[in-house]
Design a protein around this motif. Sequence first.
Motif, PDB file in Angstrom:
ATOM      1  N   ASP A  26       0.849  -1.196   0.000  1.00 38.95           N
ATOM      2  CA  ASP A  26       0.000   0.000   0.000  1.00 38.95           C
ATOM      3  C   ASP A  26       0.881   1.241   0.000  1.00 38.95           C
ATOM      4  OD1 ASP A  26      -2.419  -1.469   0.212  1.00 38.95           O
ATOM      5  OD2 ASP A  26      -2.051  -1.736   2.355  1.00 38.95           O
ATOM      6  N   THR A  27       0.410   2.295  -0.653  1.00 39.98           N
ATOM      7  CA  THR A  27       1.131   3.561  -0.616  1.00 39.98           C
ATOM      8  C   THR A  27       0.216   4.606   0.005  1.00 39.98           C
ATOM      9  OG1 THR A  27       0.422   4.148  -2.841  1.00 39.98           O
ATOM     10  CG2 THR A  27       2.549   3.069  -2.639  1.00 39.98           C
ATOM     11  N   LYS A  28       0.819   5.480   0.788  1.00 41.18           N
ATOM     12  CA  LYS A  28       0.059   6.516   1.470  1.00 41.18           C
ATOM     13  C   LYS A  28       0.843   7.814   1.405  1.00 41.18           C
ATOM     14  CE  LYS A  28      -3.118   5.904   5.255  1.00 41.18           C
ATOM     15  NZ  LYS A  28      -3.335   5.511   6.611  1.00 41.18           N
ATOM     16  N   ASP A  29       0.132   8.930   1.216  1.00 43.10           N
ATOM     17  CA  ASP A  29       0.776  10.233   1.144  1.00 43.10           C
ATOM     18  C   ASP A  29       0.982  10.801   2.545  1.00 43.10           C
ATOM     19  OD1 ASP A  29       0.865  10.200  -1.618  1.00 43.10           O
ATOM     20  OD2 ASP A  29      -1.114  11.101  -1.823  1.00 43.10           O
ATOM     21  N   PHE A  30       2.209  11.260   2.769  1.00 36.83           N
ATOM     22  CA  PHE A  30       2.579  11.865   4.040  1.00 36.83           C
ATOM     23  C   PHE A  30       3.249  13.209   3.768  1.00 36.83           C
ATOM     24  CE2 PHE A  30       1.929   7.632   5.517  1.00 36.83           C
ATOM     25  CZ  PHE A  30       1.709   7.705   6.886  1.00 36.83           C
ATOM     26  N   GLU A  63      -4.288  12.175   5.401  1.00 37.79           N
ATOM     27  CA  GLU A  63      -5.724  11.916   5.566  1.00 37.79           C
ATOM     28  C   GLU A  63      -6.149  11.983   7.030  1.00 37.79           C
ATOM     29  OE1 GLU A  63      -6.721   8.214   3.691  1.00 37.79           O
ATOM     30  OE2 GLU A  63      -5.870   8.861   1.766  1.00 37.79           O
ATOM     31  N   THR A  64      -5.385  11.314   7.904  1.00 37.26           N
ATOM     32  CA  THR A  64      -5.805  11.198   9.308  1.00 37.26           C
ATOM     33  C   THR A  64      -5.112  12.209  10.224  1.00 37.26           C
ATOM     34  OG1 THR A  64      -4.071   9.607   9.838  1.00 37.26           O
ATOM     35  CG2 THR A  64      -6.180   8.717   9.021  1.00 37.26           C
ATOM     36  N   TYR A  65      -4.086  12.878   9.716  1.00 32.88           N
ATOM     37  CA  TYR A  65      -3.279  13.838  10.484  1.00 32.88           C
ATOM     38  C   TYR A  65      -2.506  13.172  11.624  1.00 32.88           C
ATOM     39  CZ  TYR A  65      -6.155  17.025   7.798  1.00 32.88           C
ATOM     40  OH  TYR A  65      -6.800  17.644   6.766  1.00 32.88           O
ATOM     41  N   LEU A  96      12.858  11.329  12.135  1.00 29.79           N
ATOM     42  CA  LEU A  96      12.120  12.169  11.191  1.00 29.79           C
ATOM     43  C   LEU A  96      10.629  12.006  11.486  1.00 29.79           C
ATOM     44  CD1 LEU A  96      14.066  11.006   8.026  1.00 29.79           C
ATOM     45  CD2 LEU A  96      14.463  13.094   9.314  1.00 29.79           C
ATOM     46  N   THR A  97       9.905  13.112  11.550  1.00 27.05           N
ATOM     47  CA  THR A  97       8.471  13.052  11.841  1.00 27.05           C
ATOM     48  C   THR A  97       7.679  13.384  10.584  1.00 27.05           C
ATOM     49  OG1 THR A  97       8.903  13.702  14.122  1.00 27.05           O
ATOM     50  CG2 THR A  97       6.638  13.920  13.341  1.00 27.05           C
ATOM     51  N   PHE A  98       6.715  12.509  10.273  1.00 22.66           N
ATOM     52  CA  PHE A  98       5.849  12.662   9.106  1.00 22.66           C
ATOM     53  C   PHE A  98       4.395  12.675   9.566  1.00 22.66           C
ATOM     54  CE2 PHE A  98       9.706  10.634   7.658  1.00 22.66           C
ATOM     55  CZ  PHE A  98       9.988  11.274   6.467  1.00 22.66           C
ATOM     56  N   MET A  99       3.533  13.349   8.801  1.00 24.69           N
ATOM     57  CA  MET A  99       2.107  13.394   9.123  1.00 24.69           C
ATOM     58  C   MET A  99       1.309  12.779   7.978  1.00 24.69           C
ATOM     59  SD  MET A  99      -0.346  16.689   9.829  1.00 24.69           S
ATOM     60  CE  MET A  99      -0.218  17.263   8.148  1.00 24.69           C
TER      61      MET A  99
END
Length: 188
Positions: free
Chosen positions: A67-71, A87-89, A81-84
């Motif tokens: 699966d791929t998800k945008d961050f 979609e869900t924040y 490293l912190t990513f958000m």
Amino acid sequence: MKINGNEIRPGNVIEHKGGLWAAVKVQSVKPGKGGAYAQVELKNLIDGTKLNERFRSSESVERVRVDTKDFQFLFQSDDMLTFMDNETYEQIELSAEFVGERAAFLQDGMAVTLELYEDKPIGINLPEQVTLEVTETEPTIKGQTAASSYKPALLENGVRTMVPPFVGVGEKIVVDTNEVTYVKRAES
């Protein structure tokens, strides 16, 4: 999902020898004697090691759905490293080691794509190109032509790359994040 060995394509993720592997290069070989096979260069998604394997059409391999998800990249704290999640924040932390050398290209607010297997991050895709400022380079020598060799330059993120002789300190350039190479001058 099981697929035949000759159906492996570049970009496919397969389970092989107890690990997750991405097919980097695939070449179909038809020798004079014996059956045809696919010569596949595989890259381990966990530790980055490479492997060359032959798969015959009679063999089957397990193709894995990734699966791929945008961050969005938020910030770096020490070696984390912190990513958000867009979609869900929700925020996730990954080690800088997970991203590797390309972590130097991360910029605040940059959109990245994480590859997930069973909700566990196994890969990250950065934008193909980023714009950075040249902070240090040698001055241009009079009479030097654009066709001559490139010169070393230090970018604002601390990465060193080679640039054409006409690029000077303070100029913004576009850099390929995969090859760490100069692409062109940035348009202002």
